[in-house]
Design a protein around this motif. Sequence first.
Motif, mmCIF file in Angstrom:
data_model
loop_
_atom_site.group_PDB
_atom_site.id
_atom_site.type_symbol
_atom_site.label_atom_id
_atom_site.label_comp_id
_atom_site.label_asym_id
_atom_site.label_seq_id
_atom_site.Cartn_x
_atom_site.Cartn_y
_atom_site.Cartn_z
ATOM 1 N N TYR A 1 6.612 -0.376 1.794
ATOM 2 C CA TYR A 1 4.737 -0.362 1.381
ATOM 3 C C TYR A 1 4.211 0.595 2.108
ATOM 4 O O TYR A 1 4.864 2.197 1.736
ATOM 5 C CB TYR A 1 4.102 -1.466 1.580
ATOM 6 C CG TYR A 1 2.569 -0.750 1.485
ATOM 7 C CD1 TYR A 1 2.186 -0.913 -0.263
ATOM 8 C CD2 TYR A 1 1.483 0.111 1.999
ATOM 9 C CE1 TYR A 1 1.190 -0.990 -0.278
ATOM 10 C CE2 TYR A 1 0.580 0.230 1.277
ATOM 11 C CZ TYR A 1 0.018 -0.351 0.238
ATOM 12 O OH TYR A 1 -1.529 -0.018 -0.249
ATOM 13 N N ILE B 1 -4.813 -8.962 3.785
ATOM 14 C CA ILE B 1 -3.258 -8.696 3.805
ATOM 15 C C ILE B 1 -3.065 -8.795 5.682
ATOM 16 O O ILE B 1 -3.470 -9.014 6.954
ATOM 17 C CB ILE B 1 -3.088 -6.891 3.438
ATOM 18 C CG1 ILE B 1 -4.064 -6.171 4.235
ATOM 19 C CG2 ILE B 1 -3.467 -7.191 2.360
ATOM 20 C CD1 ILE B 1 -3.100 -5.885 5.883
ATOM 21 N N GLY C 1 1.008 -3.157 -6.115
ATOM 22 C CA GLY C 1 1.769 -4.385 -5.644
ATOM 23 C C GLY C 1 1.350 -5.466 -4.758
ATOM 24 O O GLY C 1 1.703 -6.227 -4.189
ATOM 25 N N VAL C 2 0.145 -5.057 -4.236
ATOM 26 C CA VAL C 2 -0.492 -6.340 -3.324
ATOM 27 C C VAL C 2 -1.517 -6.943 -3.722
ATOM 28 O O VAL C 2 -2.485 -6.593 -4.451
ATOM 29 C CB VAL C 2 -1.366 -5.170 -2.776
ATOM 30 C CG1 VAL C 2 -1.982 -5.853 -1.144
ATOM 31 C CG2 VAL C 2 -0.862 -3.770 -2.272
ATOM 32 N N ASP C 3 -0.922 -8.142 -3.364
ATOM 33 C CA ASP C 3 -2.548 -9.552 -4.049
ATOM 34 C C ASP C 3 -2.330 -10.177 -2.413
ATOM 35 O O ASP C 3 -2.223 -9.636 -1.686
ATOM 36 C CB ASP C 3 -1.354 -10.294 -4.180
ATOM 37 C CG ASP C 3 -0.591 -10.306 -5.488
ATOM 38 O OD1 ASP C 3 -0.885 -9.558 -6.451
ATOM 39 O OD2 ASP C 3 0.384 -10.069 -5.681
ATOM 40 N N GLU C 4 -3.798 -10.982 -2.153
ATOM 41 C CA GLU C 4 -4.005 -10.967 -1.499
ATOM 42 C C GLU C 4 -3.037 -12.020 -0.697
ATOM 43 O O GLU C 4 -2.147 -13.112 -0.588
ATOM 44 C CB GLU C 4 -5.265 -12.702 -1.652
ATOM 45 C CG GLU C 4 -6.158 -13.070 -0.357
ATOM 46 C CD GLU C 4 -7.256 -12.490 -0.231
ATOM 47 O OE1 GLU C 4 -7.714 -12.700 0.358
ATOM 48 O OE2 GLU C 4 -7.551 -11.046 -1.497
ATOM 49 N N ASN C 5 -3.671 -11.593 0.954
ATOM 50 C CA ASN C 5 -2.101 -11.880 1.957
ATOM 51 C C ASN C 5 -1.152 -11.400 1.627
ATOM 52 O O ASN C 5 0.188 -11.977 2.048
ATOM 53 C CB ASN C 5 -2.274 -13.746 2.026
ATOM 54 C CG ASN C 5 -3.781 -14.004 2.320
ATOM 55 O OD1 ASN C 5 -3.926 -13.908 2.627
ATOM 56 N ND2 ASN C 5 -3.892 -15.633 1.365
ATOM 57 N N SER C 6 -1.228 -10.465 1.072
ATOM 58 C CA SER C 6 0.319 -10.004 0.915
ATOM 59 C C SER C 6 1.074 -9.604 2.734
ATOM 60 O O SER C 6 -0.103 -8.976 3.121
ATOM 61 C CB SER C 6 0.352 -8.379 -0.083
ATOM 62 O OG SER C 6 0.051 -9.382 -1.262
ATOM 63 N N VAL C 7 2.296 -9.223 2.946
ATOM 64 C CA VAL C 7 3.007 -9.289 4.056
ATOM 65 C C VAL C 7 3.263 -7.219 4.198
ATOM 66 O O VAL C 7 4.072 -7.196 2.547
ATOM 67 C CB VAL C 7 3.678 -10.022 4.466
ATOM 68 C CG1 VAL C 7 4.226 -8.928 6.031
ATOM 69 C CG2 VAL C 7 3.456 -10.854 4.737
ATOM 70 N N LEU C 8 2.523 -6.756 3.964
ATOM 71 C CA LEU C 8 2.979 -4.818 3.951
ATOM 72 C C LEU C 8 3.578 -4.649 4.810
ATOM 73 O O LEU C 8 3.408 -4.125 6.456
ATOM 74 C CB LEU C 8 1.865 -3.745 3.506
ATOM 75 C CG LEU C 8 0.595 -4.883 2.339
ATOM 76 C CD1 LEU C 8 -0.448 -3.966 2.667
ATOM 77 C CD2 LEU C 8 1.355 -5.085 1.068
#
Length: 285
Positions: free
Chosen positions: A257, A167, A246-253
């Motif tokens: 969040y 992430i 709500g988190v996927d690979e490479n999500s920007v948190l």
Amino acid sequence: MELCKFHTVAFVVILFCFPIAYGWGTDGHFIICRLAQPRLTKAAANAVSQLLPAYAQNDLGSVCSWADRVRFRYHWSAPLHFIDTPDNLCTYQYKRDCKDGDGIQDRCVAGAINNYTTQLLSYGKASSASQYNLTEALLFLSHFIGDIHQPLHVGFTSDRGANTIDIRWYNTKGVLHHVWDTNIIETAEKRFYDSDVEELIDALQKNITTVWSAQAKAWEACNKIACPDLYASEGIKAACDWAYKGVDENSVLEDDYFLSRRPVVNLRLAQGGVRLAATLNRIFG
């Protein structure tokens, strides 16, 4: 049980090994132990004082991350910090889930809590001096009760508790597990507490005695000496409802969040502190 067997290593030498955070980061464990120590009964406080190494100066928080540091020497302890559960089931079962990568039963954080609780129950008995290192048992138990309250320490098997989910935390690359170990706490400290962990501890202490006072009594409840299965079940639910959601690979948190998950982190830190104290009070009478 195999958890009881380990080699004796020079204790002070181990303390100064280069630290790596594997559970809550250093601040998370420090907070939990600092929340716990003032809640100890006189008998428990005396026992803890007797068992803490002299260099701790009767400050449990100062050695609450010891169990992470000794993983360099005590390689057998690595699986004791977490529990892997089946992907997406969002449930925990001791018999199904409490095992290490080789399938050896009881080798998970819940099993470790049970084991070190049993060891500490021998405190004050003549046989304990030769059978167990009760100082190490205290430090392991204090650390593992913290670990089991970090939601992603009861995470999914395939992603190793979100350690393989890449992430970006604001502008910094990382993994989702580290967000819950460290990033949320450190961001809260910088934004709300002038980067002072003591101010965060004070705020949590006040909440425990005011807005959470009724809940805190319920958190302490346990029909045994230790109740790690309850804490693990809460953990995987929080992981599914908040950490993974709500988190996927490479999500920007970023703020969405952080601000929505911060109350969950605060709650789990508070629960960990209250329950560590309650467990030690039951152990030492």
